[in-house]
Design an enzyme around this catalytic site. Structure first.
Site, PDB file in Angstrom:
ATOM      1  N   ASP A  67       5.757  31.148 -25.650  1.00  0.00           N
ATOM      2  CA  ASP A  67       4.977  30.123 -26.336  1.00  0.00           C
ATOM      3  C   ASP A  67       5.139  30.406 -27.812  1.00  0.00           C
ATOM      4  O   ASP A  67       5.080  31.566 -28.242  1.00  0.00           O
ATOM      5  CB  ASP A  67       3.513  30.153 -25.926  1.00  0.00           C
ATOM      6  N   SER A  68       5.393  29.380 -28.548  1.00  0.00           N
ATOM      7  CA  SER A  68       5.666  29.577 -29.965  1.00  0.00           C
ATOM      8  C   SER A  68       5.152  28.384 -30.745  1.00  0.00           C
ATOM      9  O   SER A  68       4.861  27.323 -30.188  1.00  0.00           O
ATOM     10  CB  SER A  68       7.166  29.760 -30.213  1.00  0.00           C
ATOM     11  N   ARG A 124      11.955  33.151 -32.331  1.00  0.00           N
ATOM     12  CA  ARG A 124      12.306  33.187 -30.921  1.00  0.00           C
ATOM     13  C   ARG A 124      13.499  34.113 -30.694  1.00  0.00           C
ATOM     14  O   ARG A 124      13.559  34.835 -29.697  1.00  0.00           O
ATOM     15  CB  ARG A 124      12.598  31.785 -30.399  1.00  0.00           C
TER      16      ARG A 124
END
Length: 218
Positions: free
Chosen positions: A86-87, A198
């Site tokens: 989750d970002s 990421r």
């Protein structure tokens, strides 16, 4: 031409589920795993490649909570070791928001342009020196036996006023990383992987995967 899902799932290595329907994210992790572990040491599949199951809403208040929720569901319904992340974007002038709400900031989940336009409108009067922001990513590996591994990555930078670049996704066209003169959307895939939140999180997770799963390059 071979599609993103097909490219990502080529090979005969250990099968690993990435709990996403985002083809670009799937390719991003496959690139990083191939570089870290050897070509196709891991056979990466996405949610489109496994039987459909009910996906729980992202109700966590942190990136880590949401990533764990998605990975646990993947293991529960498929029995596969599962990676999830989750970002989002944390904007200084918005007190760290949109944060975990980044993908649905405009009220419509996954509408990248609407989300980006809303953030730009909300900080339209903010001077350039106060337009600091950071991309943050929590990535997890959950194993069928119940073991869980959580890592985080962060990319600091600032937001520009006009979108630039055709690559990437989400807020990439308005994010200028520290030390960069091009937005994340103006970078090649490999250049972005090297500095992005990421990319950092997935590389850290690749080290965990190498120690945890039976991976053999071919």
């Amino acid at each position: 031409m071979t599609g993103p899902q097909e490219n990502a799932s080529q090979g005969s290595g250990t099968k690993l589920l990435l709990a996403t329907r985002n083809a670009k994210k799937l390719l991003e992790l496959q690139r990083i795993l191939d570089k870290a572990l050897g070509a196709h040491a891991v056979e990466l599949v996405g949610l489109a490649d496994v039987p459909s199951y009910p996906e729980a809403p992202e109700t966590g208040l942190t990136f880590g909570e949401n990533a764990l929720l998605k990975a646990r569901e993947g293991v529960r319904y498929t029995g596969l070791p599962t990676v999830a992340d989750d970002s989002g974007l944390a904007v200084d002038a918005l007190s760290g928001m949109p944060g975990v709400f980044s993908a649905r900031w405009s009220g419509r989940h996954g509408d990248d342009k609407a989300n980006l336009d809303l953030v730009l409108a909300q900080i339209g009067d903010v001077p350039d020196k106060h337009r600091g922001a950071a991309f943050v990513c929590a990535a997890v590996l959950v194993l069928p036996g119940g073991k869980e591994h959580l890592v985080e990555g962060r990319q600091a930078g600032r937001l520009i006023r006009t979108p630039r670049g055709e690559g990437g996704f989400g807020y990439d066209p308005i994010f200028l990383g520290d030390g960069q003169d091009r937005t994340n959307a103006e970078l090649s895939d490999e250049q972005k992987d090297a500095i992005s939140h990421r990319g950092k999180a997935f590389r850290a997770l690749a080290k965990v995967i190498a120690k945890t799963l039976p991976v053999t390059p071919r």
